[in-house]
Design a protein around this motif. Structure first.
Motif, mmCIF file in Angstrom:
data_model
loop_
_atom_site.group_PDB
_atom_site.id
_atom_site.type_symbol
_atom_site.label_atom_id
_atom_site.label_comp_id
_atom_site.label_asym_id
_atom_site.label_seq_id
_atom_site.Cartn_x
_atom_site.Cartn_y
_atom_site.Cartn_z
ATOM 1 N N ILE A 43 0.870 -1.164 -0.052
ATOM 2 C CA ILE A 43 -0.157 -0.051 0.100
ATOM 3 C C ILE A 43 0.796 1.227 0.074
ATOM 4 O O ILE A 43 1.794 1.260 0.786
ATOM 5 N N ARG A 44 0.778 2.140 -1.175
ATOM 6 C CA ARG A 44 1.826 3.302 -1.014
ATOM 7 C C ARG A 44 0.616 4.367 -1.118
ATOM 8 O O ARG A 44 -0.741 4.267 -1.255
ATOM 9 N N ALA A 45 1.218 5.713 -1.381
ATOM 10 C CA ALA A 45 0.249 7.047 -1.355
ATOM 11 C C ALA A 45 -0.450 6.848 -2.609
ATOM 12 O O ALA A 45 -0.545 6.249 -3.575
ATOM 13 N N GLY A 184 7.679 8.540 12.464
ATOM 14 C CA GLY A 184 7.467 7.901 11.257
ATOM 15 C C GLY A 184 5.658 8.255 11.230
ATOM 16 O O GLY A 184 5.198 8.744 11.958
ATOM 17 N N TRP A 185 5.082 7.766 10.245
ATOM 18 C CA TRP A 185 3.863 7.529 10.100
ATOM 19 C C TRP A 185 3.249 6.306 10.270
ATOM 20 O O TRP A 185 3.731 5.402 9.496
ATOM 21 N N LEU A 186 2.223 6.204 11.167
ATOM 22 C CA LEU A 186 1.273 5.044 11.535
ATOM 23 C C LEU A 186 0.112 5.277 10.229
ATOM 24 O O LEU A 186 -0.657 5.906 10.493
ATOM 25 N N GLU A 198 -12.558 15.867 0.460
ATOM 26 C CA GLU A 198 -10.933 16.351 0.461
ATOM 27 C C GLU A 198 -10.028 16.102 1.354
ATOM 28 O O GLU A 198 -10.333 15.717 2.480
ATOM 29 N N LEU A 199 -8.744 15.861 1.222
ATOM 30 C CA LEU A 199 -7.779 15.556 2.247
ATOM 31 C C LEU A 199 -7.870 16.624 3.124
ATOM 32 O O LEU A 199 -7.752 17.689 2.845
ATOM 33 N N ILE A 200 -7.516 16.155 4.545
ATOM 34 C CA ILE A 200 -7.161 16.899 5.411
ATOM 35 C C ILE A 200 -5.670 16.715 6.138
ATOM 36 O O ILE A 200 -5.535 15.578 6.443
ATOM 37 N N TYR A 201 -4.870 17.770 6.408
ATOM 38 C CA TYR A 201 -3.608 17.598 6.672
ATOM 39 C C TYR A 201 -3.633 18.387 8.118
ATOM 40 O O TYR A 201 -4.114 19.539 8.214
ATOM 41 N N ALA A 202 -3.367 17.587 9.199
ATOM 42 C CA ALA A 202 -3.572 18.126 10.502
ATOM 43 C C ALA A 202 -2.393 18.571 11.424
ATOM 44 O O ALA A 202 -1.638 17.412 11.576
ATOM 45 N N SER A 219 -10.923 4.511 3.253
ATOM 46 C CA SER A 219 -10.180 5.674 3.492
ATOM 47 C C SER A 219 -8.924 5.029 4.050
ATOM 48 O O SER A 219 -8.499 4.250 4.216
ATOM 49 N N ARG A 220 -8.083 6.093 4.051
ATOM 50 C CA ARG A 220 -6.455 6.159 4.455
ATOM 51 C C ARG A 220 -6.433 7.155 5.382
ATOM 52 O O ARG A 220 -6.444 8.203 5.164
ATOM 53 N N TYR A 221 -5.844 6.904 6.642
ATOM 54 C CA TYR A 221 -5.546 7.650 7.732
ATOM 55 C C TYR A 221 -4.167 7.498 7.872
ATOM 56 O O TYR A 221 -3.666 6.322 8.001
ATOM 57 N N PRO A 293 6.382 11.486 2.910
ATOM 58 C CA PRO A 293 5.180 11.406 2.139
ATOM 59 C C PRO A 293 4.373 12.748 2.423
ATOM 60 O O PRO A 293 3.210 12.822 1.608
ATOM 61 N N THR A 294 4.794 13.721 3.191
ATOM 62 C CA THR A 294 3.827 14.933 3.512
ATOM 63 C C THR A 294 3.107 15.431 2.380
ATOM 64 O O THR A 294 2.200 16.042 2.021
ATOM 65 N N GLY A 295 4.272 15.860 1.270
ATOM 66 C CA GLY A 295 3.640 16.573 0.059
ATOM 67 C C GLY A 295 3.191 15.785 -0.831
ATOM 68 O O GLY A 295 2.828 16.267 -2.070
ATOM 69 N N ALA A 296 3.164 14.501 -0.712
ATOM 70 C CA ALA A 296 2.578 13.486 -1.888
ATOM 71 C C ALA A 296 3.426 13.640 -3.046
ATOM 72 O O ALA A 296 3.077 13.447 -4.264
HETATM 73 C C1 PHB Z 1 -1.978 8.689 0.735
HETATM 74 O O1 PHB Z 1 -1.621 7.758 1.168
HETATM 75 O O2 PHB Z 1 -3.256 8.756 0.633
HETATM 76 C C2 PHB Z 1 -1.140 10.054 0.959
HETATM 77 C C3 PHB Z 1 -0.213 9.876 1.617
HETATM 78 C C4 PHB Z 1 0.648 11.187 1.547
HETATM 79 C C5 PHB Z 1 -0.031 12.317 1.177
HETATM 80 C C6 PHB Z 1 -1.330 12.445 0.586
HETATM 81 C C7 PHB Z 1 -2.099 11.108 0.537
HETATM 82 O O3 PHB Z 1 0.638 13.668 1.385
#
Ligand code: PHB
Ligand code: APR
Length: 390
Positions: A43-45, A184-186, A198-202, A219-221, A293-296
């Protein structure tokens, strides 16, 4: 076996290049260490910039992406209990991004390779490139006890961060730049309705969180976690509770939770290797550079490499013009570094840094205040998020 271009790595970079070259009659072979099921299980972005989507279409692989992917014209930034929207469309002169999982991209690319009878060799072990600085490079690999050999004209290293290609360049010829973030990101994937279209960056004092999606039912969180945390430490309930704490109250209140169908922790790292060429070996994608991954930007950074490499190889084979290949590394790196800058900036803006001194914390706050108050700053964000031109 003999081919013109031997591509190491059957991830999105390698497959996309393979498909584009094949469509132009340029014979190539893809060597992948893993099975196809394994590659498709990762599973990737899931955010594609405009230019990547265009390349998929050019490769004849855009049909399902255009049908099932969602066009997003903006995203939200959550902070201090508020939600502010960044209007990508307005600020980027009408551009947008496509939300469509990278796993689906890979699946579509494999389907296209199958349709064209493209050669993709799976479970290739001990892949090794040889004679890269000579006129006749070759690649060996092992299947069971048998060592096989592919003679070629160029080798493409599209084998990701842990691949063999970059490691075959002598250390004296390579310069590596790296920043490892102390968290890291869980991530959790769940078959639930996304909390927001739409995506929410918090940004939150407890740490960063991201609400993303794959579709209106998937969903992906993500939540920022210390590197010492292990996936086993996080029950689904603990994950949902922590995510809710980091979201504005009204968002947390409408969050639909459910069992996780995938849960993993990814460390955050920035990395660039220079140059991206060694003799007849050309690096592309994660093999040469990684972003948090923050800015995709991950896949999108790979896309510009593939674009430049594809056109360079076309010029070479069609017109005998070597300038594209000669300029590849410099051209690719110029854009790679801009993606590095942007993902570093967005990571720094939104995460909790335990070692930040109070001065840094105030700067982080004012950076966000400035962004949300300034049309010019939002335009700069939008320009980078939808993707700088190739
Ligand atoms: C995602 O996995 O959906 C994802 C990851 C990083 C982002 C945006 C989306 O910045
Ligand atoms: N031999 C053959 N194949 C290899 C080897 C090797 N020694 N080492 C790795 N591979 C394969 C991996 O199994 C993987 O399938 O190379 C592939 C590399 O794919 P990715 O890691 O997905 O890298 P890339 O194709 O450049 O994709 C770009 O964008 O969103 C980001 O990091 C994300 O993977 C994504 C990247």
């Amino acid at each position: 076996m003999k081919t013109r271009v031997c591509i190491i790595g059957g991830g999105p970079s390698g497959l996309l290049l393979s498909q584009l070259l094949h469509l132009q009659g340029i014979d190539n072979v893809v060597l992948e260490r893993q099975s196809r099921d394994y590659v498709l299980g990762r599973i990737r972005a899931g955010v594609l910039e405009h230019g990547f989507a265009e390349l998929m279409r050019e490769a004849g692989c855009g049909e399902r992406m255009d049908r099932e992917g969602e066009i997003h014209h903006g995203f939200f930034i959550a902070h201090e209990g508020r939600l502010d929207r960044i209007d990508l469309h307005r600020h980027s002169g009408g551009n947008s991004v496509v939300v469509y999982g990278q796993t689906e991209i890979t699946r579509d690319l494999y389907a296209a390779r199958d349709r064209m009878n493209g050669v993709v060799i799976h479970n290739a072990e001990d892949v090794r490139p040889h004679d890269l600085t000579g006129a006749a490079p070759y690649v060996t690999y092992r299947v069971g006890d048998e060592i096989r050999r592919i003679d070629c004209e160029f080798v493409i290293g599209a084998d990701g961060f842990h691949g063999v290609s970059r490691k075959s360049i002598p250390a004296t010829e390579l310069r590596e730049y790296e920043r490892v973030y102390p968290f890291g990101w869980l991530g959790v994937l769940s078959r639930t309705k996304p909390v927001s279209p739409e995506l929410i960056y918090a940004k939150h004092e407890r740490g960063f969180a991201l609400c993303s999606l794959r579709s209106q039912v998937l969903s992906r969180y993500y939540i920022q976690v210390p590197l010492s945390d292990r996936v086993e430490d996080w029950s689904d309930d603990a994950f949902w509770a922590e995510l809710k704490r980091r979201l504005p109250g009204e968002v947390a209140a409408r969050l639909v939770t459910g069992p996780s169908i995938e849960k993993s922790i990814a460390p955050l790292r920035s990395f660039v290797a220079e140059p991206m060429r060694y003799g007849r070996l050309f690096l592309a994608g994660d093999a040469a550079h990684i972003v948090p991954p923050t800015g995709a930007r991950g896949l999108n950074s790979a896309a510009s490499d593939i674009h430049y490499l594809y056109h360079a190889l076309l010029d070479h084979y069609r017109h005998g013009d070597p300038s594209g290949l000669d300029n590849y590394s410099a051209k690719a790196l110029a854009r790679v570094w801009k993606a590095q800058r942007f993902s570093w900036w967005m990571t720094t803006l939104l995460h909790r840094f335990d070692d930040a001194i109070p001065y840094d914390q105030r700067l982080q706050q004012v950076e966000l205040e400035y962004l949300l108050a300034s049309e010019a700053a939002q335009a700069a964000l939008a320009e980078n998020y939808v993707g700088l031109p190739f």
